[in-house]
Design a protein around this motif. Sequence first.
Motif, PDB file in Angstrom:
ATOM      1  N   ARG A   1      37.474  40.229  40.012  1.00  0.00           N
ATOM      2  CA  ARG A   1      37.720  39.196  41.063  1.00  0.00           C
ATOM      3  C   ARG A   1      37.103  37.511  40.593  1.00  0.00           C
ATOM      4  O   ARG A   1      37.942  36.632  40.791  1.00  0.00           O
ATOM      5  CB  ARG A   1      37.138  39.410  42.546  1.00  0.00           C
ATOM      6  N   ILE A   2      36.019  37.687  40.150  1.00  0.00           N
ATOM      7  CA  ILE A   2      35.486  36.497  39.928  1.00  0.00           C
ATOM      8  C   ILE A   2      36.386  35.891  38.690  1.00  0.00           C
ATOM      9  O   ILE A   2      36.490  34.839  38.600  1.00  0.00           O
ATOM     10  CB  ILE A   2      33.992  36.639  39.171  1.00  0.00           C
ATOM     11  N   ILE A   3      36.512  36.821  37.789  1.00  0.00           N
ATOM     12  CA  ILE A   3      37.235  36.210  36.484  1.00  0.00           C
ATOM     13  C   ILE A   3      38.734  35.687  36.837  1.00  0.00           C
ATOM     14  O   ILE A   3      39.084  34.677  36.438  1.00  0.00           O
ATOM     15  CB  ILE A   3      37.542  37.408  35.544  1.00  0.00           C
ATOM     16  N   GLU A   4      39.367  36.405  37.890  1.00  0.00           N
ATOM     17  CA  GLU A   4      40.738  35.875  38.524  1.00  0.00           C
ATOM     18  C   GLU A   4      40.633  34.809  39.295  1.00  0.00           C
ATOM     19  O   GLU A   4      41.163  33.617  39.115  1.00  0.00           O
ATOM     20  CB  GLU A   4      41.355  36.817  39.298  1.00  0.00           C
TER      21      GLU A   4
ATOM     22  N   ALA B   1      39.447  33.594  31.465  1.00  0.00           N
ATOM     23  CA  ALA B   1      40.305  33.397  32.561  1.00  0.00           C
ATOM     24  C   ALA B   1      41.698  33.717  32.204  1.00  0.00           C
ATOM     25  O   ALA B   1      42.580  34.227  32.652  1.00  0.00           O
ATOM     26  CB  ALA B   1      39.906  32.556  33.657  1.00  0.00           C
ATOM     27  N   LYS B   2      41.975  32.886  31.160  1.00  0.00           N
ATOM     28  CA  LYS B   2      43.134  32.397  30.793  1.00  0.00           C
ATOM     29  C   LYS B   2      43.670  33.867  30.038  1.00  0.00           C
ATOM     30  O   LYS B   2      44.812  34.226  30.253  1.00  0.00           O
ATOM     31  CB  LYS B   2      43.168  31.595  29.898  1.00  0.00           C
ATOM     32  N   GLN B   3      42.897  34.250  29.354  1.00  0.00           N
ATOM     33  CA  GLN B   3      43.274  35.729  28.384  1.00  0.00           C
ATOM     34  C   GLN B   3      43.469  36.607  29.480  1.00  0.00           C
ATOM     35  O   GLN B   3      44.269  37.524  29.305  1.00  0.00           O
ATOM     36  CB  GLN B   3      42.014  35.873  27.430  1.00  0.00           C
ATOM     37  N   PHE B   4      42.698  36.908  30.559  1.00  0.00           N
ATOM     38  CA  PHE B   4      42.659  37.829  31.478  1.00  0.00           C
ATOM     39  C   PHE B   4      44.185  37.779  32.165  1.00  0.00           C
ATOM     40  O   PHE B   4      44.702  38.662  32.352  1.00  0.00           O
ATOM     41  CB  PHE B   4      41.583  37.838  32.513  1.00  0.00           C
ATOM     42  N   ASP B   5      44.460  36.652  32.366  1.00  0.00           N
ATOM     43  CA  ASP B   5      45.771  36.409  33.313  1.00  0.00           C
ATOM     44  C   ASP B   5      46.997  36.577  32.203  1.00  0.00           C
ATOM     45  O   ASP B   5      47.921  37.246  32.486  1.00  0.00           O
ATOM     46  CB  ASP B   5      45.798  34.809  33.570  1.00  0.00           C
TER      47      ASP B   5
ATOM     48  N   ASN C   1      33.897  25.966  29.049  1.00  0.00           N
ATOM     49  CA  ASN C   1      35.082  26.287  28.085  1.00  0.00           C
ATOM     50  C   ASN C   1      35.358  27.490  28.058  1.00  0.00           C
ATOM     51  O   ASN C   1      36.468  28.239  28.323  1.00  0.00           O
ATOM     52  CB  ASN C   1      34.939  25.587  27.106  1.00  0.00           C
ATOM     53  N   MET C   2      34.335  28.300  27.590  1.00  0.00           N
ATOM     54  CA  MET C   2      34.579  29.873  27.196  1.00  0.00           C
ATOM     55  C   MET C   2      34.892  30.419  28.640  1.00  0.00           C
ATOM     56  O   MET C   2      35.943  31.343  28.493  1.00  0.00           O
ATOM     57  CB  MET C   2      33.250  30.487  26.640  1.00  0.00           C
ATOM     58  N   ALA C   3      34.408  30.086  29.676  1.00  0.00           N
ATOM     59  CA  ALA C   3      34.915  30.869  31.017  1.00  0.00           C
ATOM     60  C   ALA C   3      36.078  30.687  31.297  1.00  0.00           C
ATOM     61  O   ALA C   3      37.002  31.481  31.585  1.00  0.00           O
ATOM     62  CB  ALA C   3      34.040  30.188  31.934  1.00  0.00           C
ATOM     63  N   ARG C   4      36.708  29.441  31.001  1.00  0.00           N
ATOM     64  CA  ARG C   4      38.134  29.098  31.179  1.00  0.00           C
ATOM     65  C   ARG C   4      38.996  30.054  30.385  1.00  0.00           C
ATOM     66  O   ARG C   4      40.146  30.448  30.598  1.00  0.00           O
ATOM     67  CB  ARG C   4      38.269  27.380  31.079  1.00  0.00           C
TER      68      ARG C   4
ATOM     69  N   ILE D   1      39.705  41.150  25.559  1.00  0.00           N
ATOM     70  CA  ILE D   1      39.552  39.764  25.476  1.00  0.00           C
ATOM     71  C   ILE D   1      38.557  39.302  24.439  1.00  0.00           C
ATOM     72  O   ILE D   1      37.593  39.622  24.274  1.00  0.00           O
ATOM     73  CB  ILE D   1      38.683  39.634  26.912  1.00  0.00           C
ATOM     74  N   LYS D   2      39.187  38.348  23.629  1.00  0.00           N
ATOM     75  CA  LYS D   2      38.593  37.826  22.376  1.00  0.00           C
ATOM     76  C   LYS D   2      37.295  37.021  22.984  1.00  0.00           C
ATOM     77  O   LYS D   2      37.341  36.161  23.867  1.00  0.00           O
ATOM     78  CB  LYS D   2      39.345  36.924  21.851  1.00  0.00           C
TER      79      LYS D   2
END
Length: 740
Positions: free
Chosen positions: A110-113, A134-138, A128-131, A89-90
């Motif tokens: 679970r929190i990330i998803e 999550a996007k990279q994780f997905d 913004n970084m949190a979003r 995850i960058k």
Amino acid sequence: MSEVLEGYVDKIVFRNAENGYTVLTLVNDDVEMTCVGTFTFISEGEFIRATGNYTAHQLYGEQFQVQSYEFMEPEDLQSMERYLGSGAIKGIGNALAARIVRKFKKDTFRIIEEEPERLAEVKGISENMAREIAKQFDDKKDMRGAMLFLQQFGITTALAVKIYKEYGAKMYQIVKENPYKLAEDISGIGFKLADEIAAKIGIGTDSDYRMKAGILYTLLQASTAGHVYLPEDVLAARTAELLGVDVRGIEHHIIDLAMDKKLMIRESEGYKQIYGASLFYLELNSAKMLCDLNIKYDLPLIEIDYRLKAVEKQFQIELDEMQRTAVIEAARNGLLVVTGGPGTGKTTTINAIIRFFEAEGMDILLAAPTGRAAKRMTETTGYEARTIHRLLEISKMSGDMDNKLIFERNEGNPLETDVIIIDEMSMVDISIMYALLRAITVGTRLILVGDVNQLPSVGPGNVLKDIINSHQFNVVKLTKIFRQATESDIIVNAHKINAGERINLDNKSKDFFLLKRDDVTVIIQVIVALVRDKMPKYVNATSFDIQVLTPMRKGELGVERLNQVLQQFLNPPSPDKKEKEFHNCIFREGDKVMQIKNNYQLTWEIKSRYGITTENGTGIFNGDTGIIKEINLFAEQVTVEFDEGRMVEYTFSQLEELELAYAITIHKSQGSEYPAVVMPLLTGPRMLLNRNLLYTAVTRAKNCVTIVGSQDVVQMMIDNESEQKRFSGLSERIRELYLK
């Protein structure tokens, strides 16, 4: 019996992006194990359960050979921290990963998803970084699923990545409803692979998608054989045969594709020409630019003659009438074609034109289609000549995965010169001609030089012949064979062959021989003896400089068999030479090889004797020959040295672009010149055994031609005027523009 190994990927040591072959380090309870196998999609930090067997590699020790694997969710806190901090995850490094896991513990993933906004509770993470996390994780999960989905259809890892990047989540719907769209949109996926996917999914053989894709594929295949278009009846018949359907069902699909602007239809002398849209516009725009360049310069003949005599005197050049005409026409016209066979003084004419314009203070650029032709042009003129690709400054688009022609020189950044001279024009196809013309401004003189009787270009089009046959441009034909050239039987016989005359094969010549043999085994033995033992001394060259040319790829005297035999004798197996088998061909260190397709993205380097890079660039082209210098079995790479010391590294998957080149087809020899040519001629298809082919082969030799086989076949080729019909319309497009 298979064993199971679990752990996280600590390091990816090597990965072949094309086929997924990977060497990685797997860690479990601080025990490291090297794993090798094909991994569809994997990143450092991933947790996997791998099934396979332990093996002992002679160089690298114990390894785990992976047969299958599955991804696992990291369960303990340390594993979660390792995954997040692995770089998968960058933006998350080890320290930030530790803070995230410390905050959310086993609830981290679970929190990330599900509640990614809560990541902002961790110091150092903005909303913004949190979003983005999550996007990279997905995306990682989506990519992994896409790879596994596409793998079932036999799609390679590199192609799967391209498909996912092109379509994203829509990929599943596209593949299930219309897999033929992949062939349209994704470079590297052809009709046949799309058709296989369609069959697995259950799409009918008479599907509209399939019919249209089959038509486009048939045109694409025709372009690889040199055609720019196909007559409608030919296209319909070939498509029906390909698809196994009734030919009567093809016509309305052609009309539909034309309405969608994927095809262009032109009426011509009672039949319809069907073009792929891109090739039609290449041809039409090339015709327009050629016409634009064809301007007249009102220079008094007496003035040109005066300047030309001064050039002849200064450089001690003596021109005949047609050579003088060529220089005069070059001075008075924006576009000129100079054509002629061997020994007719094309080089002298080029030199006179260069000196004439140089004396006028004009800037001149020289180019040719291949590296060898450009090198020869440099040697004979004393001026630097470049390949057309290098003249146009071929470049590689950042992040571009496709093999596309991209030139820095174009209408927005044209070539800054007064005169451009292109040699070996018979080899130039329509796409290269279009790219060249885009980079030339009106007012620049363009001089095209070539032998119109040579084989046409490997790529689509018949550019030189079409320009001449349009009868709209000045063409100077050099026909006189100069006295020094008449001393060479290679040149004399080439002109006799071209005229359909019988040639003398009594072996009293110094440079043209026929060794009569009627047994294939004996012919091969003679070829080996000539190339390895006799010819190098005779022409003062190495065995690798002597070129075996044959009309065919298949058969007892075809390229494939001759290369196997010649490899055994010229570069036999040795404990000191590493080798790699690829698609039933063995590549060995020291082998002579040829690039068999244009690759505009391959990078090359020229290094000094101390290993310092002195020059680099991109692009290795169809027909370039080199020597395999190194095969690295661990890194799965092959290093080839091409002309001028250009070193290129190929991955094993790229070996499909190379083949052995001890023997090559006559078509592949275009634009090249060899100290000696050896040619087996005994039997073969009549369509290949023609005058045009024999003429081209003979004119490739500088010092010696040796034919091994049948005198009757040689005479049959001279008598056979039939050339393979090539469908190209550049001459018609030019005439249409002049009639407007």
